[in-house]
Design an enzyme around this catalytic site. Structure first.
Site, PDB file in Angstrom:
ATOM      1  N   THR A 160      11.438 140.123  58.127  1.00 56.78           N
ATOM      2  CA  THR A 160      11.061 139.113  57.147  1.00 56.78           C
ATOM      3  C   THR A 160       9.563 138.810  57.179  1.00 56.78           C
ATOM      4  O   THR A 160       8.971 138.732  58.240  1.00 56.78           O
ATOM      5  CB  THR A 160      11.844 137.819  57.441  1.00 56.78           C
ATOM      6  OG1 THR A 160      13.228 138.122  57.380  1.00 56.78           O
ATOM      7  CG2 THR A 160      11.515 136.725  56.459  1.00 56.78           C
ATOM      8  N   GLY A 219      12.905 135.653  65.484  1.00 58.49           N
ATOM      9  CA  GLY A 219      13.185 134.940  66.725  1.00 58.49           C
ATOM     10  C   GLY A 219      12.615 135.698  67.915  1.00 58.49           C
ATOM     11  O   GLY A 219      12.345 136.910  67.841  1.00 58.49           O
ATOM     12  N   GLU A 239      20.779 136.039  57.323  1.00 60.42           N
ATOM     13  CA  GLU A 239      21.683 137.188  57.136  1.00 60.42           C
ATOM     14  C   GLU A 239      22.180 137.295  55.698  1.00 60.42           C
ATOM     15  O   GLU A 239      23.351 137.554  55.444  1.00 60.42           O
ATOM     16  CB  GLU A 239      22.871 137.117  58.102  1.00 60.42           C
ATOM     17  CG  GLU A 239      22.542 137.459  59.539  1.00 60.42           C
ATOM     18  CD  GLU A 239      21.994 138.884  59.701  1.00 60.42           C
ATOM     19  OE1 GLU A 239      22.425 139.778  58.947  1.00 60.42           O
ATOM     20  OE2 GLU A 239      21.131 139.086  60.571  1.00 60.42           O
TER      21      GLU A 239
END
Lengths: 656, 656
Positions: free
Chosen positions: B138, B177, B421
């Site tokens: 992303t 993350g 997701e």
């Protein structure tokens, strides 16, 4: 410089943003005053919210106290008074992050429930912060059911004092704002006992902390209730009372008193208590519910014309996400609702002002209607707006989930409005009780308030719309809402009657109808909101440009409601399946029309960047730059985490 | 000691809680294993979540890293392996607060997309935490539309390296993350350029931090993106690449490679990429969505029999709030949905396992169906469950709003599942695309997967139910759902055809139908969920006690859905208004029946107090004591705030 994708949206506005702003403010003069207040507050560094998203609960509290104390000074400096025109805009300008709102309720309760002597003693001290008050009503075990409060106040005739006690853990005061760390005094509600007899719940002024060193007074256990979803700046507190004695004069005694010989006297009407709640609920709707929803719409809509993602046509540039029908369908109905409820607030205010005039003439006839309307709309608007803010948050994808978007804190704060000042389900059932009563009365030919005469009126059994354009007629959709609300009220009343006639006890019968009663109350409020929006648009006729776009928003609000609650309109065939297809078509057709003016419509709300405090929603649309700039300020970027030395360094393989 | 109001609820269970638990676990053996894992984790102080609600983002992160590192040791000590029976329960036992989940995705992507050589080099290092990986896909400006990623990787034939760059701010990697503070390496996705030609997005292994001292590598700008609604324990990060060079071998090359001479070769199928997403979505549903919903139901239902408020009958004791119809109507449908989706998860797992078997035989025919179902159910279940958790939170009134209830963090976490997701609207439209295709094929007599043959089947035009009891027949309500889903798919397909035939371009026509397409996709999933629940109940026949209560829950799930979406059932008259009244009556009748078993039904989920981490939801129901105990531990009660000395002391009037 303004992001060109956002700038281009402003060049094609179908109306004058400045004129719409002035109309929403109720005149150019108000706009000017509001902007001056906002400017004065925002230019003062004490009121800065720049680091708000990085602060701990302790830091937020400290800042809020600082702001509250400074605000008093500021008002004095600026010459703003509590009855001046600026006062309405201060809270909006400070944007909510200020302490001592419960201190204000403390003062209000003394003013309303205290004797002249009590007012003369306490109000001057409180208004200069020579003491900090709180308002201790809710207990750990009791919120909505005030008669069940367990704190006791026993009159001791020998010393002429009340002895206050928290007899068990569930009786502990819990949630009062400003009480956990700030308050020196509180108005505590307790069951009054005189010579063994209970007289019900009464308010007492109790000192809880020393004015010398702020330590807890003897017999007092108090503290902060800890972290919440939001309101980190408020020290919601707990309070236990152990044989705390207060003088007889500390029971608020405008309406009743315990006399020195222990006799209990009551005078005046208690009905007026409704009125405080009504006024709080109406002002809460504006500041804590509708304004935040307008902010959320501003953020999400501006972001949705800056954000480009995927393609509408192969080979084209990536599209602004607001050009997707699904994104329009998420955001534009929320925008329409924000306008609709902004107008409902005016409607309620007018109802309230009329009621107040009557009350001053000792006519209390309007109280039930006022109570029913303020309760029902509090429930409906908080519920609707909470969901609207959540939709705005989610419509911004991942970035909406960052605190820096401003949306999470708007959401976690507005969510609380569904719970405080009356839990929504309970409020809806109070509205329903009023509606059922009025329906019964109207059916029996007795007079009812004008707002509910529709309950008895006979309406055509079928909607007369012939094509999708007919559904852009306010008469058509207002009648549909009216019919639907009347049907839900009357069918629930019929169910209630049936149950009673079949021998079910009154309270059980009521309980068995509550799901439908709540639905009927919502339907009534929805009808009034649509009707009021349509009437507001009609009155606008002198301002053609604004009237046109407001008419579109009104249509959208109404048709979105029919589309989303189609079952209650289809149920008795008032609207047919074929007509519902027309509703859907008209509703979907409105989306691209309003989409064209979406940015001007939120610009007209006239929020400053500082008040939005959002990396996604600023006027210039420099979304990505701002996210990056703000993220760098995060405390997580200020130091290397001890986690590295402690846990990672021993593992990482430095020979790679 | 257990609160007597809660204890009494357990004495009247209509079934064996222990048997239901074992059945939900898929056998007594699994229950035993699960409990052993939970016990081992919860008895280890490193995994304690005791102070979680009081911790800052920095503290949460540090604890999560500590847990992740310790977990590896623990697994080794306990002899738990990644393919052992215990492995399924570890994440549940740790309750989510552990670092390095993206490190696992880093490993998974190398295993799936890397060559054997790459796997042999990186996986052993990663699996021992000799490096920490992240997964950088992303970007600030791109989430759902991967083809639009802007990061570039240019092949330099002279040095045999790729040069990675972030050409502009919107190309910055954002959200990954484990990247903000932990990762030493990442798999970065970038547009591959070889000799001026773009080959699309490819994955590259890039080192971002030194293995010696954890400082950023040359050309790397990285950090933490700051506070979010939840996931404080995760260091979601940003990453800018400035002429960062990686060797040719660092492009993951199971399916394609840039050869030394600059020629680009591709082999194998890319379709298999669907499969990873499918597997992630299914496992995410269990751990991050359904389990948290079961927790929220446990907390809210237990609290609702301990909390007494107001009276159902005059003169009686205050009533348990779960005895009010409105409270039952809030919570029990959420409980039924938690069960329904728990069974859907099994259904999806089976579909997935079948698909996987076929894929191993090089048969990819099931991929579209699998993709459509996992996408649609991901959207429907995350949306439904997010709303369910919010309802549970609000149903607990003020106390639900305290972090100590455990509900706010369940809510803020599950909310993210609607976004990550795959954003839900986009997923629904993918499901819709599959359904429309299947509908067209089936209408043209072509074969379609068994799960969607219903789209073409002709059904009776009217629901045959004659009285409210008929609506407790699974055939009746399953047929109603099937009819409704088929109608929404076919009518949207017809609208699409009409638009195309009237000359609207394909992409515009699609966009104009997306609101209805999304609705159709939801309807399909809702139908499958109801059907699957009914089939699950039917298969239970050997366990009569459990079957009976599951049948009630299934009925409730189905009838609640019809009641709440009545419009789509009434629209074409399949269900009449009179029948809808029967549905409503049957639905409301079910509430008090299921209410009797509500506590045993949540007890059967078998959450420990530690895993709930809720002052309201503990097994013993000592709600008020625990709230008070926990609040006292809050950091806001550890010190007198500096706000007193700085701002209040100068004002407070000590002579009072």
């Amino acid at each position: 410089s303004v992001n060109p994708d956002l700038a281009s949206e402003r060049q094609t506005a179908s109306f004058s943003v400045e004129k719409l702003t002035a109309w929403l403010d109720g005149g150019v003069e108000n706009t000017r005053t509001r902007r001056a207040v906002v400017e004065a507050i925002e230019s003062d560094p004490v009121f800065s919210r720049e680091n708000q998203y990085f602060q701990s609960q302790n830091e937020r509290y400290e800042a809020a106290v600082r702001k509250a104390v400074h605000l008093q000074k500021k008002m004095h400096e600026m010459g703003w008074t509590e009855d001046g025109p600026e006062y309405n805009y201060i809270y909006r300008a400070v944007a909510g992050d200020v302490a001592f709102l419960l201190h204000r309720i403390f003062m209000r309760s003394i003013s309303m429930l205290g004797s002249d002597k009590q007012i003369a003693k306490w109000i001057p001290l409180a208004s200069q912060y020579q003491l900090i008050g709180s308002y201790a009503q809710t207990e750990l075990g009791h919120g909505t059911y005030l008669q069940g409060l367990e704190t006791t106040a026993v009159f001791d005739i020998t010393t002429q004092e009340f002895i206050l006690n928290t007899p068990k853990i569930s009786a502990m005061k819990w949630w009062p704002g400003d009480m956990g760390r700030s308050a020196t005094h509180t108005v505590a509600f307790a069951q009054l006992y005189v010579q063994g007899k209970c007289y019900g719940v009464h308010p007492f002024i109790v000192q809880i902390r020393s004015l010398q060193d702020h330590s807890l007074c003897p017999g007092i256990i108090a503290g902060d209730i800890g972290p919440k979803m939001n309101f980190e700046h408020v020290d919601n507190g707990f309070l236990m009372l152990q044989n705390v004695r207060v003088p007889r004069e500390n029971m608020l005694s405008k309406f009743c008193e315990v006399q020195p010989d222990g006799s209990y006297v009551r005078w005046g009407s208690q009905k007026i208590n409704y009125f405080t709640m009504t006024s709080v609920r109406i002002s809460l709707l504006a500041d804590e519910v509708i304004l935040p929803t307008m902010k959320a719409c501003t953020i999400a809509i501006r972001y949705s014309v800056v954000r480009r993602q995927s393609k509408l046509k192969p080979g084209a540039q990536e599209a602004k996400i607001l050009d997707y029908q699904t994104q329009q369908e998420k955001l534009l109905p929320q925008l329409a609702a924000a306008y609709a409820f902004y107008f409902v607030k005016d409607y309620l205010q007018e109802l309230f002002d009329n009621g107040y005039r009557e009350i001053q003439r000792k006519n209390f006839d309007m109280l039930p209607e006022l109570h029913a309307f303020s309760s029902g709309f509090k429930a409906v608007i908080t519920q609707y707006c909470t969901s609207a803010v959540e939709i705005c948050l989610r419509a911004c994808g991942g970035h909406g989930y960052s605190l820096l978007s401003g949306l999470p804190s708007l959401y976690t704060k507005i969510l609380a409005s569904c719970i405080y000042e009356g839990e929504n389900t309970i409020l809806l059932l109070q509205t329903a009780r009023f509606l059922i009563k009025c329906f019964m009365a109207a059916s029996a030919g007795q007079p009812v308030p004008p707002s509910v005469t529709y309950l008895a009126a006979v309406k055509p059994r079928k909607c007369p719309a012939k094509n999708k354009l007919d559904f852009l007629s306010p008469d058509i959709y207002t009648d549909a809402y009216q019919h639907m609300a009347a049907r839900l009220v009357s069918s629930t009343a019929a169910k209630l009657q049936d149950l009673l006639q079949s021998g079910v006890k009154k309270h059980d019968a009521w309980n068995q109808c509550t799901v439908q009663l709540a639905q009927a109350a919502k339907a009534h409020c929805h009808y009034i909101a649509v009707k009021n929006f349509a009437e507001t648009v009609e009155k606008l006729e002198t301002q053609a440009g604004i009237q046109k776009i407001m008419k579109h928003l009104c249509d959208l609000f109404a048709l979105h409601g029919i589309f989303s609650n189609s079952g209650v309109f289809l149920h008795d065939g008032y609207i047919s399946g074929a007509q519902m297809d027309m509703v859907t078509a008209s509703y979907l057709d409105l989306l691209p029309i309003i989409r064209k003016d979406a940015v001007p419509l939120v610009d007209a709300f006239d929020f400053t960047d500082k008040s939005l405090n959002s990396a996604l929603g600023s006027y210039d649309g420099q979304v990505y730059q701002r996210l990056y700039e703000w993220a760098q300020k995060s405390p997580t970027n200020k130091q290397m985490s001890p986690a590295y030395e402690k846990y990672l360094k021993p593992l990482l393989h430095s020979k790679l």
